[in-house]
Design a protein around this motif. Structure first.
Motif, short mmCIF file in Angstrom:
data_model
loop_
_atom_site.label_atom_id
_atom_site.label_comp_id
_atom_site.label_asym_id
_atom_site.label_seq_id
_atom_site.Cartn_x
_atom_site.Cartn_y
_atom_site.Cartn_z
N PRO A 273 0.82 -1.23 0.00
CA PRO A 273 0.00 0.00 0.00
C PRO A 273 0.84 1.26 0.00
O PRO A 273 0.45 2.27 -0.60
CB PRO A 273 -0.83 -0.11 1.28
N LEU A 274 2.01 1.22 0.64
CA LEU A 274 2.86 2.40 0.63
C LEU A 274 3.36 2.69 -0.79
O LEU A 274 3.49 3.85 -1.20
CB LEU A 274 4.05 2.20 1.58
N ARG A 276 1.65 2.19 -3.39
CA ARG A 276 0.52 2.78 -4.10
C ARG A 276 0.27 4.23 -3.70
O ARG A 276 -0.36 4.99 -4.44
CB ARG A 276 -0.75 1.96 -3.82
N ARG A 277 0.72 4.62 -2.52
CA ARG A 277 0.47 5.97 -2.01
C ARG A 277 1.77 6.54 -1.44
O ARG A 277 1.88 6.79 -0.25
CB ARG A 277 -0.61 5.94 -0.93
N LEU A 278 2.76 6.71 -2.31
CA LEU A 278 4.04 7.22 -1.84
C LEU A 278 3.93 8.64 -1.29
O LEU A 278 4.68 9.04 -0.41
CB LEU A 278 5.07 7.19 -2.97
N ARG A 279 2.99 9.40 -1.82
CA ARG A 279 2.86 10.78 -1.38
C ARG A 279 1.92 10.87 -0.18
O ARG A 279 0.90 11.55 -0.19
CB ARG A 279 2.36 11.66 -2.52
N VAL A 280 2.28 10.13 0.88
CA VAL A 280 1.47 10.16 2.09
C VAL A 280 1.84 11.39 2.90
O VAL A 280 2.96 11.89 2.82
CB VAL A 280 1.66 8.89 2.94
N TRP A 286 8.88 10.47 6.80
CA TRP A 286 9.88 10.11 5.79
C TRP A 286 11.29 10.46 6.28
O TRP A 286 12.23 9.68 6.05
CB TRP A 286 9.58 10.83 4.48
N LEU A 317 4.27 4.97 8.33
CA LEU A 317 4.11 5.27 6.90
C LEU A 317 3.13 4.30 6.24
O LEU A 317 2.31 4.70 5.41
CB LEU A 317 5.47 5.22 6.20
N GLY A 318 3.22 3.03 6.61
CA GLY A 318 2.25 2.07 6.07
C GLY A 318 0.84 2.40 6.51
O GLY A 318 -0.11 2.31 5.71
N ALA A 321 -0.45 5.32 4.46
CA ALA A 321 -0.86 4.91 3.13
C ALA A 321 -2.23 4.22 3.17
O ALA A 321 -3.09 4.45 2.32
CB ALA A 321 0.19 3.98 2.52
N LEU A 325 -6.13 4.90 1.26
CA LEU A 325 -6.62 3.94 0.27
C LEU A 325 -8.04 3.49 0.65
O LEU A 325 -8.49 3.71 1.77
CB LEU A 325 -5.68 2.73 0.22
#
Length: 484
Positions: A273-274, A276-280, A286, A317-318, A321, A325
């Motif tokens: 999932p991270l 898929r959504r790197l721009r969290v 980060w 971070l996970g 993300a 989602l």
């Protein structure tokens, strides 16, 4: 951005805090205990635990940290072991293992609080559970041991938790706690400073000053308590040769890649999932991950337990993300992570412990050849043998690594008397002259620090000792009959 508003906060709470924590905390405690069950299968898991146990016994017997008791580590965990031994006795690590459960639980609770503050109740639960599930995601020797890296984790989570609430002095103190547990724990200062910088311009200076004061005061106090020069040398400046992997770089890099892949497998349910959504949201998260990655690489040894430091920011971070989602992603991610956790727990229960069995055999051989008051020297990399044998070390240097610059991450390059800790060999010679060991155990077993490559030890053995036994390649020497 105002000074009062936390970074990336989106408060979404479906229940009052009492009801939420009343449900979540008992579950996190039970899960933390479940993930640590393999740790109780064996008396200890790796040489770090043995080193700490022996140090604690030496300190309890009047030893002085960074003088007659030495290691390249800060003092909090040796003091923790010493305190536990004073209360519960020094023949078992079970009480320390229970404290390790509480350390993981505290880390999970702090991460859950951070996530709940930013993304709501559901995300808080996800962050706490996800962290505990991935906390076993390395070799069992690295995750099940009650060592420096594990006890550092609650301090790192506390530092970011305090900074998120603008409690700057306490954030600095928590960074100090992480650093005084393990030097690389100080990397959490990066996200803390970032959060301070993200406050209103007029408040930045005060925030940074408070962080600095919160960090400096406890570190200075510990340095004064242990002796500034000894603290500075053993904690900060005395590891230059240890960090130099000349001739061993490929060996270390291979290990680093292997451990990274193992951790990635354990975190697969969060990494997908991270990806898929790197721009969290949450630049501080980060930065926390990046600073922790640099800390893992510091020294270029890439031991598995170094990677524990990556787990808290990865869990957050996970979680970030997943909250961005569709809802169906969360149960799937937790299910995948639970399956990998089960696999790692199974590994922990069935993994062979050949080195422990070897150390136990050597310890028994030492006990049969010595009296309880005798001093012994174990020339090897497994200080746990002293603890298992219940015998006093003949030297402050509990491993051959401190005297020769050998470590598990090094080949034969730059290993020898000339590469040991500065000033160590004169002290070592004086110790052997003052208290000749009743037994010397050569546990090098073909490694490049064998006694025949160390002139001092070779001379001592030739002059005063005879071979008494060989066990699994380990040679046991006793005093010559004609030597007093």
């Amino acid at each position: 951005m105002s000074a009062e508003q936390p970074v990336s906060v989106r408060p979404v709470s479906s229940s009052g805090p009492g009801a939420h924590w009343g449900r979540l905390l008992p579950g996190l405690l039970l899960l933390a205990a479940a993930t640590r069950l393999p740790s109780f299968v064996h008396p200890l898991w790796n040489p770090d635990e043995g080193f700490l146990a022996v140090q604690a016994r030496q300190l309890a017997a009047g030893g002085v940290l960074y003088d007659t008791v030495v290691d390249r580590k800060p003092p909090l965990v040796p003091w923790l072991y010493e305190g536990v031994f004073a209360v519960f006795g020094d023949d078992s690590l079970v009480p320390v293992k229970i404290l390790a459960i509480l350390a993981l639980f505290a880390t999970a609770a702090l991460l859950a609080s951070l996530a709940r503050r930013r993304w709501g109740d559901r995300s808080g639960a996800v962050a706490g559970v996800a962290f505990l599930l991935i906390s076993v995601g390395l070799h069992p020797e690295d995750t099940q041991a009650a060592g420096f890296g594990l006890f550092m984790l609650p301090f790192t989570a506390l530092a970011v938790w305090c900074a998120d609430r603008r409690a700057w002095t306490w954030a600095g103190a928590a960074v100090a706690g992480a650093f005084l547990t393990k030097q690389t724990g100080g990397a959490v200062l990066v996200p803390v400073v970032w959060l301070a910088w993200a406050t209103a311009a007029g408040a930045r200076g005060r925030a940074l000053l408070r962080i600095g004061a919160g960090f400096a005061v406890p570190v200075a106090a510990v340095a004064l308590l242990t002796g500034p020069s000894g603290f500075l040398f053993w904690v900060v400046t005395g590891s230059g040769s240890y960090a130099d992997l000349t001739g061993s770089g490929l060996h270390a890099l291979g290990r680093g890649l292997g451990n990274a892949l193992i951790l990635a497998g354990a975190c697969l349910g969060l990494l997908i999932p991270l990806g898929r959504r790197l721009r969290v949201p949450g630049a501080d998260l980060w930065l926390w991950l990046a600073a922790s990655a640099v800390a893992v690489m510091t020294g270029f040894h890439f031991f598995g337990h170094y990677y524990l430091q990556l787990m808290p920011p990865l869990a957050l971070l996970g979680t970030a993300a997943l909250q961005a989602l569709p809802r169906r992603w969360t149960p799937a991610a937790i299910a995948v992570t639970a399956c990998t956790c089960a696999a790692f727990l199974t590994w922990g229960f069935v993994a062979p412990r050949g080195e422990l069995a070897h150390a136990q055999r050597i310890a028994e051989a030492i006990r049969t050849r010595t009296a309880p008051t005798d001093r012994v020297l174990i020339w090897g990399m497994h200080p746990e043998t002293y603890w298992l044998a219940d015998r006093t070390p003949a030297s402050r240097y509990l491993t051959a690594g401190l005297l020769t610059n050998f470590s598990g991450g090094r080949t034969g390059s730059q290993v020898g008397e000339e590469y040991g800790v500065e000033g160590s060999w004169p002290l070592f010679r004086a110790e052997l002259a003052q208290h000749r060991p009743a037994v010397i155990v050569d546990d090098s077993r073909g490694k490049p620090y064998a006694p025949d490559r160390m002139p001092t030890l070779r001379t001592v053995l030739a002059a005063d000792y005879v071979r008494a036994a060989t066990i699994d390649g380990t040679v046991i020497y006793v005093r010559s009959p004609d030597k007093p």
